[in-house]
Write a protein that holds these residues in place. Sequence first.
Motif, mmCIF file in Angstrom:
data_model
loop_
_atom_site.group_PDB
_atom_site.id
_atom_site.type_symbol
_atom_site.label_atom_id
_atom_site.label_comp_id
_atom_site.label_asym_id
_atom_site.label_seq_id
_atom_site.Cartn_x
_atom_site.Cartn_y
_atom_site.Cartn_z
ATOM 1 N N ASN A 58 42.890 32.864 44.136
ATOM 2 C CA ASN A 58 43.666 32.406 42.955
ATOM 3 C C ASN A 58 42.815 31.300 42.356
ATOM 4 O O ASN A 58 42.998 31.000 40.989
ATOM 5 N N VAL A 59 41.624 31.363 42.965
ATOM 6 C CA VAL A 59 40.372 30.017 42.441
ATOM 7 C C VAL A 59 39.195 30.259 41.992
ATOM 8 O O VAL A 59 38.519 30.374 40.477
ATOM 9 N N HIS A 60 39.304 32.189 42.150
ATOM 10 C CA HIS A 60 38.280 33.189 41.792
ATOM 11 C C HIS A 60 38.908 33.325 40.404
ATOM 12 O O HIS A 60 38.255 33.840 39.703
ATOM 13 N N ALA A 61 39.873 33.256 39.808
ATOM 14 C CA ALA A 61 40.872 34.209 39.028
ATOM 15 C C ALA A 61 41.133 33.374 37.828
ATOM 16 O O ALA A 61 40.397 33.083 36.959
ATOM 17 N N ALA A 62 40.731 32.118 38.700
ATOM 18 C CA ALA A 62 40.569 30.674 37.476
ATOM 19 C C ALA A 62 39.371 30.653 36.829
ATOM 20 O O ALA A 62 39.059 29.966 35.476
ATOM 21 N N ARG A 63 37.953 30.850 37.511
ATOM 22 C CA ARG A 63 37.105 31.120 37.228
ATOM 23 C C ARG A 63 36.369 32.117 36.407
ATOM 24 O O ARG A 63 35.848 32.061 35.524
ATOM 25 N N SER A 64 37.710 32.842 36.673
ATOM 26 C CA SER A 64 37.097 34.096 35.628
ATOM 27 C C SER A 64 37.259 34.585 34.074
ATOM 28 O O SER A 64 38.311 33.690 34.106
#
Length: 64
Positions: A58-64
């Motif tokens: 989820n963190v990765h998706a939010a930063r992408s």
Amino acid sequence: MKQSDDVRSWAVFRAQQILMREGMDLALSAQDFDKDEVRARGKRLAMAIASSLMEASNVHAARS
């Protein structure tokens, strides 16, 4: 600080948290030869790992 450094730091911190809580609980259950507790605490360890992987995703998706 690079994003990859942030992710590494977060991953190390989460792994330490999981091992300190669920890992230690599992080890103590095994030491006590309590099969039911070993099974339950092993499941909690697996769930904590899965939860941290979802959090990382989820963190990765939010930063992408």
